[in-house]
Design a protein around this motif. Structure first.
Motif, mmCIF file in Angstrom:
data_model
loop_
_atom_site.group_PDB
_atom_site.id
_atom_site.type_symbol
_atom_site.label_atom_id
_atom_site.label_comp_id
_atom_site.label_asym_id
_atom_site.label_seq_id
_atom_site.Cartn_x
_atom_site.Cartn_y
_atom_site.Cartn_z
ATOM 1 N N SER A 234 0.793 -1.224 0.000
ATOM 2 C CA SER A 234 0.000 0.000 0.000
ATOM 3 C C SER A 234 0.831 1.283 0.000
ATOM 4 O O SER A 234 0.267 2.367 -0.104
ATOM 5 N N ILE A 235 2.148 1.186 0.115
ATOM 6 C CA ILE A 235 3.008 2.374 0.152
ATOM 7 C C ILE A 235 3.059 3.026 -1.220
ATOM 8 O O ILE A 235 3.357 2.373 -2.216
ATOM 9 N N LYS A 236 2.788 4.324 -1.253
ATOM 10 C CA LYS A 236 2.807 5.071 -2.502
ATOM 11 C C LYS A 236 4.041 5.962 -2.625
ATOM 12 O O LYS A 236 4.705 5.979 -3.657
ATOM 13 N N THR A 237 4.341 6.703 -1.569
ATOM 14 C CA THR A 237 5.461 7.625 -1.563
ATOM 15 C C THR A 237 6.351 7.372 -0.353
ATOM 16 O O THR A 237 5.851 7.135 0.746
ATOM 17 N N MET A 238 7.647 7.430 -0.561
ATOM 18 C CA MET A 238 8.596 7.325 0.535
ATOM 19 C C MET A 238 9.523 8.533 0.498
ATOM 20 O O MET A 238 9.755 9.116 -0.565
ATOM 21 N N GLY A 239 10.031 8.893 1.660
ATOM 22 C CA GLY A 239 10.883 10.058 1.710
ATOM 23 C C GLY A 239 11.746 10.113 2.945
ATOM 24 O O GLY A 239 11.689 9.243 3.812
ATOM 25 N N TRP A 240 12.559 11.149 2.976
ATOM 26 C CA TRP A 240 13.437 11.423 4.103
ATOM 27 C C TRP A 240 13.131 12.804 4.665
ATOM 28 O O TRP A 240 13.028 13.779 3.909
ATOM 29 N N TYR A 241 12.976 12.875 5.967
ATOM 30 C CA TYR A 241 12.811 14.114 6.697
ATOM 31 C C TYR A 241 13.947 14.226 7.704
ATOM 32 O O TYR A 241 14.587 13.237 8.047
ATOM 33 N N ARG A 242 14.179 15.436 8.185
ATOM 34 C CA ARG A 242 15.203 15.611 9.204
ATOM 35 C C ARG A 242 14.744 16.630 10.230
ATOM 36 O O ARG A 242 13.922 17.496 9.947
ATOM 37 N N GLN A 243 15.306 16.507 11.425
ATOM 38 C CA GLN A 243 14.982 17.425 12.495
ATOM 39 C C GLN A 243 16.233 17.729 13.299
ATOM 40 O O GLN A 243 16.855 16.826 13.857
ATOM 41 N N ALA A 244 16.597 18.990 13.332
ATOM 42 C CA ALA A 244 17.722 19.462 14.123
ATOM 43 C C ALA A 244 17.206 20.039 15.435
ATOM 44 O O ALA A 244 16.047 20.443 15.531
#
Length: 115
Positions: free
Chosen positions: A30-40
């Motif tokens: 069911s996964i459509k979009t994957m990505g990377w996020y970051r938090q400083a």
């Protein structure tokens, strides 16, 4: 449900490179979009890069030309190749998988860019 596990973070000097990997398991069909996020520290979580199932990509302006996101659908894995790293890239990087209205997150992997 979807489980995401990141790897590849670490300590690197400025202009160095790292490659992050994220392996997905569970309801991966069911996964459509994957990505990377970051938090400083002291900052909001922000999108770094994302990729759709058919290969369309989107990048944060400050990483364009330096970072490359890719996806291996057969292996259920997304990658983030990070080149020319800068101290301001230091953050915890989180893998994300979008399932229509539901977001799944990995545990995060620390990337530290320092001399």
């Amino acid at each position: 449900q979807v489980q995401l596990v990141e790897s590849g973070g670490g300590l690197v000097q400025p202009v160095g490179s790292l490659r992050l990997s994220c392996a997905a398991s569970g309801s991966i069909f069911s996964i459509k979009t994957m990505g990377w996020y970051r938090q400083a520290p002291g900052k909001q979580r922000e999108l770094v890069a994302r990729i759709s199932k058919d290969g369309n990509t989107d990048y944060k302006d400050s990483v364009k030309g330096r970072f490359t996101i890719s996806r291996d659908n057969a292996k259920n894995t997304v990658y983030l190749q990070m080149n020319s790293l800068k101290p301001e890239d230091t953050a915890v990087y989180f893998c994300n998988a979008l399932q229509v209205l539901v977001n799944y997150w990995g545990q995060g992997t620390q990337v530290t860019v320092s001399s």
